[in-house]
Design an enzyme around this catalytic site. Structure first.
Site, PDB file in Angstrom:
ATOM      1  N   TYR A 169      -5.388   2.113   3.705  1.00 40.82           N
ATOM      2  CA  TYR A 169      -6.440   1.732   2.775  1.00 40.82           C
ATOM      3  C   TYR A 169      -7.808   1.822   3.453  1.00 40.82           C
ATOM      4  O   TYR A 169      -8.036   1.212   4.503  1.00 40.82           O
ATOM      5  CB  TYR A 169      -6.232   0.309   2.250  1.00 40.82           C
ATOM      6  CG  TYR A 169      -5.001   0.105   1.388  1.00 40.82           C
ATOM      7  CD1 TYR A 169      -4.262   1.184   0.889  1.00 40.82           C
ATOM      8  CD2 TYR A 169      -4.575  -1.177   1.063  1.00 40.82           C
ATOM      9  CE1 TYR A 169      -3.139   0.981   0.110  1.00 40.82           C
ATOM     10  CE2 TYR A 169      -3.450  -1.389   0.263  1.00 40.82           C
ATOM     11  CZ  TYR A 169      -2.732  -0.301  -0.204  1.00 40.82           C
ATOM     12  OH  TYR A 169      -1.616  -0.499  -0.983  1.00 40.82           O
TER      13      TYR A 169
ATOM     14  N   GLN B 277       7.852  -2.534  -3.514  1.00 38.49           N
ATOM     15  CA  GLN B 277       6.505  -2.628  -4.077  1.00 38.49           C
ATOM     16  C   GLN B 277       6.216  -1.376  -4.909  1.00 38.49           C
ATOM     17  O   GLN B 277       5.729  -0.373  -4.414  1.00 38.49           O
ATOM     18  CB  GLN B 277       5.450  -2.803  -2.980  1.00 38.49           C
ATOM     19  CG  GLN B 277       4.071  -3.069  -3.557  1.00 38.49           C
ATOM     20  CD  GLN B 277       3.019  -3.380  -2.512  1.00 38.49           C
ATOM     21  OE1 GLN B 277       1.963  -2.767  -2.481  1.00 38.49           O
ATOM     22  NE2 GLN B 277       3.317  -4.334  -1.640  1.00 38.49           N
TER      23      GLN B 277
ATOM     24  N   ASP C 270      -1.871  -8.675   0.476  1.00 44.13           N
ATOM     25  CA  ASP C 270      -1.242  -7.373   0.698  1.00 44.13           C
ATOM     26  C   ASP C 270      -2.290  -6.323   1.034  1.00 44.13           C
ATOM     27  O   ASP C 270      -3.334  -6.237   0.380  1.00 44.13           O
ATOM     28  CB  ASP C 270      -0.484  -6.941  -0.561  1.00 44.13           C
ATOM     29  CG  ASP C 270       0.169  -5.579  -0.384  1.00 44.13           C
ATOM     30  OD1 ASP C 270       1.254  -5.529   0.222  1.00 44.13           O
ATOM     31  OD2 ASP C 270      -0.413  -4.572  -0.831  1.00 44.13           O
TER      32      ASP C 270
END
Length: 331
Positions: A54, A176, A49
C-alpha cells in the site's frame, strides 16, 4: 463496538476494522491519516489492516506512527505480503526469500515486534505452496506473527493451505476477500471452504469502493475528489460505475431510510449479517466518516429487508466465483 472471533480461533477482532489501502501515504495527508486512526480508536475499533504494497510501503509507516505509544496488547495489527515492493525478481510473490525479507520490513515500518495476522495477499502460482506455508510456519514459531491468513484465494486453494497448516501445526485463521451487496463472488466457493476449515472472513470494500454510499449518480460525473477521480483508485471502481448499477443503488435509499441508516451504514451492516464474516474493513479520509460508518456495528437487518435489497439490485449483483482475483505470476 461489538467483537467476533476470527474464524474458529481464539482471537477477538472488532466487527468493524480500519484499513489504509488507497489512503495513508497516498490520497490522504499524514495529519488527516493520524486523525482517522485516532477516530477509529475513539469509537472502539481495535483491529487495523494494512499491507506492505500500500502506497509503496508508506501506508505501513504511517500506521506505525499512528499506533506508536499505544499498549501493544490493546489492538490487533494485520499486514500482508505478495505484491512487488521493489524492482528485483525476488521482490514479490510468496517465495521463502521474499516472505522472510518482507516480514522484517513490515515490522520495522510498523514499529512493532510482531503482527497479529500475516496474510498472503494473493495465491502465488510460481511458488510451491509447501515452500510458502513452511516460511509462514517459521515466522509464527519465531513470534513475528501470531496467526496466518490469506487474501483473494479460491476455495480450493484455501483447502490446500489449511491441510498444510494442520500438518505444520500453525494457526491458519482468515480469508480477506472483496465482498459487498454488489460483489458476492465468494458465496459459492470461498465461504463454504472457509467455514469447513475454520477461517473467518475479513472483508474489504463492503461499500463497493464507495458506490454503495449513493454518492455516484447515474448520468452525472463523479464528485470532485472522490475515488473515481483519483488516478490511483479509479481503476478499481470502474466496474461499478455503470448506469444500471448506479441506478439500482439509488433505489436502495428508501430501504436505508426505513432502517434508520445511512447508505454507508446499510452497506457495512449488510456484510456483517452474512455467515462467516468476522470483520468488515472500512477506510476513511476524514474522521467524521469513521464516526458515521461505525454505527453499522451491532445492527440487525431483518430477513425481509435483506430480501428487498436483493430484489432492488437483482441482475447487477456479481456472483461468478471465477472472478476471485488470483493472478498468474511469472518471472
Amino acid at each position: 463496538m461489538n467483537f467476533r472471533h476470527l474464524g474458529r480461533s481464539g482471537l477477538a477482532v472488532s466487527e468493524i476494522s480500519f484499513g489504509n489501502w488507497l489512503t495513508h501515504g497516498s490520497q490522504v495527508e499524514e495529519e488527516a491519516a493520524l486523525a482517522c486512526v485516532k477516530a477509529a480508536q475513539d469509537v472502539g475499533i481495535t483491529t487495523f489492516d494494512t499491507a506492505d504494497v500500500y502506497a509503496s510501503t508508506r501506508a505501513e509507516s504511517v500506521l506505525g506512527r499512528a499506533l506508536k505509544g499505544q499498549r501493544r496488547a490493546s489492538y490487533e495489527l494485520f499486514t500482508k505480503v505478495y505484491w512487488p515492493t521493489g524492482p528485483g525478481k525476488n521482490d514479490w510473490g510468496l517465495s521463502r526469500k521474499h516472505i522472510m525479507e518482507s516480514i522484517h520490513g513490515s515490522l520495522t515500518r510498523l514499529q512493532t515486534d510482531y503482527v497479529d495476522l500475516y496474510q498472503a495477499h494473493r495465491f502465488d502460482t510460481a511458488t510451491p505452496l509447501e515452500e510458502t506455508m513452511l516460511a509462514f510456519a517459521d515466522i509464527v514459531r519465531q513470534g513475528k506473527a501470531l496467526y496466518i491468513g490469506v487474501s483473494e484465494w479460491t476455495g480450493e486453494q484455501i483447502r490446500q493451505g489449511a491441510k498444510l497448516a494442520r500438518e505444520l501445526k500453525i494457526p491458519f485463521v482468515s480469508s480477506q476477500p472483496q465482498y459487498s451487496m454488489l460483489w458476492r463472488v465468494i458465496e459459492a466457493d470461498v465461504i463454504p471452504a472457509s467455514l469447513d476449515e475454520g477461517l473467518g472472513q475479513i472483508v474489504w470494500s463492503p461499500m463497493a469502493m464507495g458506490v454503495l454510499t449513493g454518492k455516484y449518480l447515474p448520468g452525472k460525473p463523479p464528485p470532485a475528489g472522490s475515488r473515481a477521480t483519483d488516478p490511483t483508485g479509479s481503476r478499481f471502481i470502474a466496474r461499478f460505475l455503470k448506469e444500471d448499477v448506479l441506478t439500482r443503488v439509488q433505489n436502495l435509499k428508501p430501504l436505508a431510510q426505513e432502517a434508520g441508516l445511512t447508505m454507508a451504514q446499510l452497506a457495512v451492516a449488510w456484510v456483517l449479517q452474512n455467515k462467516g464474516v468476522s470483520s468488515a474493513i472500512i477506510g476513511a479520509s476524514r474522521p467524521e466518516q469513521v464516526h458515521d460508518t461505525v454505527k453499522a456495528a451491532g445492527v440487525k437487518l431483518e430477513p425481509e429487508l435483506m430480501r428487498r435489497i436483493d430484489d432492488v439490485l437483482g441482475p447487477v449483483i456479481e456472483r461468478n466465483p471465477a472472478l476471485t482475483d488470483v493472478p498468474d505470476r511469472k518471472i
